[in-house]
Design a protein around this motif. Structure first.
Motif, PDB file in Angstrom:
ATOM      1  N   GLY A 131      10.037   6.354 -14.780  1.00  0.00           N
ATOM      2  CA  GLY A 131      11.155   6.896 -14.768  1.00  0.00           C
ATOM      3  C   GLY A 131      11.071   7.544 -13.418  1.00  0.00           C
ATOM      4  N   ARG A 132      10.093   8.298 -13.031  1.00  0.00           N
ATOM      5  CA  ARG A 132       9.783   8.950 -11.895  1.00  0.00           C
ATOM      6  C   ARG A 132       9.911   7.885 -10.687  1.00  0.00           C
ATOM      7  NH1 ARG A 132       5.904  11.515 -10.475  1.00  0.00           N
ATOM      8  NH2 ARG A 132       7.202  13.176  -9.213  1.00  0.00           N
ATOM      9  N   LEU A 133       9.422   7.139 -10.794  1.00  0.00           N
ATOM     10  CA  LEU A 133       9.471   6.158  -9.629  1.00  0.00           C
ATOM     11  C   LEU A 133      10.722   5.381  -9.670  1.00  0.00           C
ATOM     12  CD1 LEU A 133       5.986   4.035 -10.358  1.00  0.00           C
ATOM     13  CD2 LEU A 133       6.693   5.379  -8.293  1.00  0.00           C
ATOM     14  N   MET A 134      11.372   5.380 -10.310  1.00  0.00           N
ATOM     15  CA  MET A 134      12.746   4.978 -10.288  1.00  0.00           C
ATOM     16  C   MET A 134      13.577   5.913  -9.353  1.00  0.00           C
ATOM     17  SD  MET A 134      13.639   2.785 -13.843  1.00  0.00           S
ATOM     18  CE  MET A 134      12.296   1.342 -14.182  1.00  0.00           C
ATOM     19  N   ALA A 135      13.364   7.347  -9.587  1.00  0.00           N
ATOM     20  CA  ALA A 135      14.072   8.066  -8.865  1.00  0.00           C
ATOM     21  C   ALA A 135      13.727   8.132  -7.593  1.00  0.00           C
ATOM     22  CB  ALA A 135      13.949   9.453  -9.602  1.00  0.00           C
ATOM     23  N   ILE A 136      12.272   8.137  -7.290  1.00  0.00           N
ATOM     24  CA  ILE A 136      11.795   8.028  -5.656  1.00  0.00           C
ATOM     25  C   ILE A 136      12.513   6.658  -5.175  1.00  0.00           C
ATOM     26  CG2 ILE A 136       9.961   8.078  -4.513  1.00  0.00           C
ATOM     27  CD1 ILE A 136      10.047  10.472  -6.157  1.00  0.00           C
ATOM     28  N   SER A 137      12.700   5.640  -5.928  1.00  0.00           N
ATOM     29  CA  SER A 137      12.822   4.384  -5.330  1.00  0.00           C
ATOM     30  C   SER A 137      14.283   4.415  -4.704  1.00  0.00           C
ATOM     31  CB  SER A 137      12.649   2.901  -6.177  1.00  0.00           C
ATOM     32  OG  SER A 137      13.518   3.227  -7.277  1.00  0.00           O
ATOM     33  N   GLU A 138      15.285   5.498  -5.177  1.00  0.00           N
ATOM     34  CA  GLU A 138      16.483   5.375  -4.767  1.00  0.00           C
ATOM     35  C   GLU A 138      16.505   5.738  -3.246  1.00  0.00           C
ATOM     36  OE1 GLU A 138      19.345   5.098  -6.104  1.00  0.00           O
ATOM     37  OE2 GLU A 138      18.487   4.473  -8.487  1.00  0.00           O
ATOM     38  N   TYR A 139      15.480   6.420  -2.919  1.00  0.00           N
ATOM     39  CA  TYR A 139      15.423   6.909  -1.324  1.00  0.00           C
ATOM     40  C   TYR A 139      14.662   5.611  -0.659  1.00  0.00           C
ATOM     41  CZ  TYR A 139      13.895   8.999   3.002  1.00  0.00           C
ATOM     42  OH  TYR A 139      13.466   9.363   4.156  1.00  0.00           O
ATOM     43  N   GLU A 164       1.444  -1.174  -4.651  1.00  0.00           N
ATOM     44  CA  GLU A 164       0.594  -1.001  -3.797  1.00  0.00           C
ATOM     45  C   GLU A 164       0.175   0.568  -3.383  1.00  0.00           C
ATOM     46  OE1 GLU A 164      -1.274  -2.512  -1.503  1.00  0.00           O
ATOM     47  OE2 GLU A 164      -0.707  -4.550  -1.682  1.00  0.00           O
ATOM     48  N   SER A 165       1.271   1.401  -3.334  1.00  0.00           N
ATOM     49  CA  SER A 165       1.011   2.712  -3.284  1.00  0.00           C
ATOM     50  C   SER A 165       1.522   3.817  -4.075  1.00  0.00           C
ATOM     51  CB  SER A 165       1.576   3.120  -1.779  1.00  0.00           C
ATOM     52  OG  SER A 165       3.017   2.932  -1.730  1.00  0.00           O
ATOM     53  N   ALA A 166       2.364   3.391  -5.337  1.00  0.00           N
ATOM     54  CA  ALA A 166       3.389   3.955  -5.989  1.00  0.00           C
ATOM     55  C   ALA A 166       4.181   4.792  -5.078  1.00  0.00           C
ATOM     56  CB  ALA A 166       2.342   4.907  -7.042  1.00  0.00           C
ATOM     57  N   LEU A 167       4.589   4.129  -4.353  1.00  0.00           N
ATOM     58  CA  LEU A 167       5.546   4.788  -3.313  1.00  0.00           C
ATOM     59  C   LEU A 167       5.302   5.978  -2.473  1.00  0.00           C
ATOM     60  CD1 LEU A 167       8.998   4.018  -5.078  1.00  0.00           C
ATOM     61  CD2 LEU A 167       7.791   2.747  -3.379  1.00  0.00           C
ATOM     62  N   ASN A 168       3.942   6.188  -2.404  1.00  0.00           N
ATOM     63  CA  ASN A 168       3.422   7.223  -1.485  1.00  0.00           C
ATOM     64  C   ASN A 168       3.085   7.123  -0.266  1.00  0.00           C
ATOM     65  OD1 ASN A 168       2.118   9.438  -0.787  1.00  0.00           O
ATOM     66  ND2 ASN A 168       0.737   9.819  -2.417  1.00  0.00           N
ATOM     67  N   PRO A 169       4.011   7.452   0.716  1.00  0.00           N
ATOM     68  CA  PRO A 169       3.710   7.110   2.083  1.00  0.00           C
ATOM     69  C   PRO A 169       2.344   7.692   2.511  1.00  0.00           C
ATOM     70  CG  PRO A 169       5.490   8.773   1.991  1.00  0.00           C
ATOM     71  CD  PRO A 169       5.044   8.298   0.711  1.00  0.00           C
ATOM     72  N   LYS A 170       1.913   8.815   1.947  1.00  0.00           N
ATOM     73  CA  LYS A 170       0.465   9.190   2.460  1.00  0.00           C
ATOM     74  C   LYS A 170      -0.803   8.754   1.513  1.00  0.00           C
ATOM     75  CE  LYS A 170       1.841  12.274   5.359  1.00  0.00           C
ATOM     76  NZ  LYS A 170       1.390  12.349   6.779  1.00  0.00           N
ATOM     77  N   ALA A 171      -0.433   7.814   0.933  1.00  0.00           N
ATOM     78  CA  ALA A 171      -1.799   7.132  -0.011  1.00  0.00           C
ATOM     79  C   ALA A 171      -2.647   6.344   1.086  1.00  0.00           C
ATOM     80  CB  ALA A 171      -1.096   5.961  -0.882  1.00  0.00           C
ATOM     81  N   VAL A 172      -3.964   6.616   0.471  1.00  0.00           N
ATOM     82  CA  VAL A 172      -4.764   6.018   1.207  1.00  0.00           C
ATOM     83  C   VAL A 172      -5.865   5.675   0.099  1.00  0.00           C
ATOM     84  CG1 VAL A 172      -6.977   6.362   2.725  1.00  0.00           C
ATOM     85  CG2 VAL A 172      -4.648   7.615   3.213  1.00  0.00           C
ATOM     86  N   SER A 173      -6.414   4.250   0.302  1.00  0.00           N
ATOM     87  CA  SER A 173      -7.113   3.665  -0.840  1.00  0.00           C
ATOM     88  C   SER A 173      -8.645   3.916  -0.401  1.00  0.00           C
ATOM     89  CB  SER A 173      -6.938   1.919  -0.811  1.00  0.00           C
ATOM     90  OG  SER A 173      -7.550   1.506   0.585  1.00  0.00           O
ATOM     91  N   LYS A 174      -9.492   3.744  -1.323  1.00  0.00           N
ATOM     92  CA  LYS A 174     -11.200   3.767  -0.828  1.00  0.00           C
ATOM     93  C   LYS A 174     -11.443   2.952   0.131  1.00  0.00           C
ATOM     94  CE  LYS A 174     -11.945   4.648  -6.174  1.00  0.00           C
ATOM     95  NZ  LYS A 174     -12.543   4.108  -7.184  1.00  0.00           N
ATOM     96  N   MET A 175     -10.982   1.770   0.552  1.00  0.00           N
ATOM     97  CA  MET A 175     -11.210   1.033   1.556  1.00  0.00           C
ATOM     98  C   MET A 175     -10.619   1.393   2.900  1.00  0.00           C
ATOM     99  SD  MET A 175     -13.452  -1.081   0.406  1.00  0.00           S
ATOM    100  CE  MET A 175     -13.516  -2.049   1.404  1.00  0.00           C
TER     101      MET A 175
END
Length: 445
Positions: A131-139, A164-175
């Motif tokens: 539900g939250r992601l669908m709000a973010i995806s509007e942007y 990939e990132s749950a729509l987080n532009p600052k997401a950084v994976s362990k790798m």
């Protein structure tokens, strides 16, 4: 009487700390007020724009809140594919819905028990997150669709950024994979994303999406199947080619799935399950946590002088968190200015108007702020040395060399460089007046 005096004495002692604190607070307030005088004086002269602000505060709050994204990313990464999930969703209903999705998509959306398990898992444990992601995806989705359309990429790819990132532009994976599309450093560089000390365009929604679209175009030329493109995006084209060879040349993702790395085995199911939840969220009671304004107008300004988010925030009254959201590629919350390279600031349109109408004053304030920064000690020492005595200036003097020619005398050379004969002798350790033809003389200016 004595008791009254003693009581009064202790009462005064008791009050001293409170008076001291009040005085200190008053001094601090005055100092703070003094430091803000210039800022306030600049802002008072700003030309105002009466355009109604287009950024809904609740909507912006939703966009800038990223607290649960790491948990969702972990949940997607560890998707349940083989363990049956207890949830009321008739298999026949699911089959019909997947067939309807398949009819209008270039992806191979076919029912299988593994996909059913992932869909039920997301519905059981992550309804609120979606539900939250669908709000973010509007942007983000309109930005993605624009970039994907330019490269003639299926628009359904936009759901991959959720995986990939749950729509987080600052997401950084362990790798070390970074941004909405989780680019590794070398892949980002390969697809012309700028990465340096100030800027990392893997965080930029538009530029990283354009790079992802170009990458997928090249993968589609190699495999000719969008399911395999996604598998290659996750694990690399080499692993997909190996899986095809190990399975005897089969090229359906579900037929080679067990030959792929473990993470990739759950990757396509997570992507298809995400697509399903977006398509049928209403049927499952998922309510997108949207604010009244779905989209808001933003625009970019080319920055001519180095500026920090703090300076911009103070000047045009915009939260730093909002600047970070709209400009995620700036790693240090500073917009640099390089030779022959343009850097842009994205702002809501009403703030763009304020910035452009008062641009000269804004840059003047930024320059003033930079001037307040503590200077290196050697700079002030050099200035002092030049202004105090001629002796100290010798530290910063320049040395030249003159080759003695026929007819030269110490007097003629001294006049040529406006120095004294005695200095020439001292610098070159000359005792008499004779000069050797062709010898170099040291002349300090």
């Amino acid at each position: 009487m004595i008791n009254k005096k003693i009581t009064r004495y202790f009462y005064i002692l008791f009050l001293i700390p409170f008076f001291s604190q009040a005085v200190a607070q008053n001094k601090g307030t005055k100092a703070k007020d003094k430091s803000n005088v210039y800022l306030d004086s600049v802002k008072k002269t700003f030309v105002k724009n009466n355009m109604t602000a287009r950024v809904d505060s609740l909507w912006m709050s939703e966009l800038t809140s990223l607290n649960n994204f790491n948990a969702l990313s972990s949940d997607i990464e560890n998707s349940i594919t083989d363990k049956k999930v207890d949830l009321e969703l008739p298999t026949e209903v699911l089959k019909a819905r997947l067939a309807a999705m398949n009819s209008k998509s270039p992806f191979n959306i076919e029912y299988n028990p593994q996909l059913e398990n992932v869909i039920k898992s997301f519905l059981k444990y992550r309804k609120k997150s979606f539900g939250r992601l669908m709000a973010i995806s509007e942007y983000y989705f309109p930005l993605f669709e624009e970039a994907l359309t330019k490269e003639n990429i299926p628009l359904e790819i936009k759901y991959l950024a959720v995986v990939e990132s749950a729509l987080n532009p600052k997401a950084v994976s362990k790798m070390g994979a970074t941004g909405l599309w989780q680019f590794m450093f070398h892949t980002g560089k390969q697809y012309k994303l700028k990465i340096d000390s100030y800027v990392d365009e893997r965080h930029d929604p538009l530029k990283s999406t354009e790079a992802a679209a170009k990458y997928m175009t090249s993968m589609y030329k190699a495999f000719g199947d969008w399911d395999l493109v996604l598998a290659a995006y996750n694990s690399g084209p080499g692993n997909v080619s190996k899986a095809i060879n190990r399975s005897g040349g089969q090229k359906n993702y579900w037929n080679i799935r067990k030959q792929l790395p473990k993470e990739t085995q759950g990757y396509i199911p997570a992507f298809l399950a995400t697509m399903y939840l977006y398509e049928y969220h209403a049927e499952h009671g998922i309510k997108p946590e949207k604010a009244l304004v779905k989209h808001f107008a933003t625009d970019t300004i080319m920055i001519k002088k180095k500026m920090s988010f703090k300076q911009i925030s103070d000047l045009i009254d915009i939260p730093i968190a909002q600047l970070e959201l709209l400009n995620p590629s700036y790693k240090l919350n500073v917009i640099p200015v390089y030779d022959n390279q343009n850097h842009y600031l994205r702002l809501p349109q009403d703030k763009v108007a304020i910035f452009t109408l008062n641009e000269d004053k804004i840059y003047a304030y930024a320059a003033h702020q930079s001037g307040l920064r503590e200077k290196p000690i050697y700079t002030s020492t050099a200035i002092a040395a030049k202004s105090t005595s001629s002796k100290s200036t010798t530290t910063f003097e320049k040395t030249k060399y003159y080759t003695i020619k026929k007819g030269d005398t110490l007097g003629s050379i001294a006049r040529k460089y406006a120095v004294s004969v005695s200095d020439l002798k001292k610098w070159n350790k000359i005792n008499g007046d004779l000069l050797a033809l062709g010898k170099n003389l040291k002349v300090t200016k």
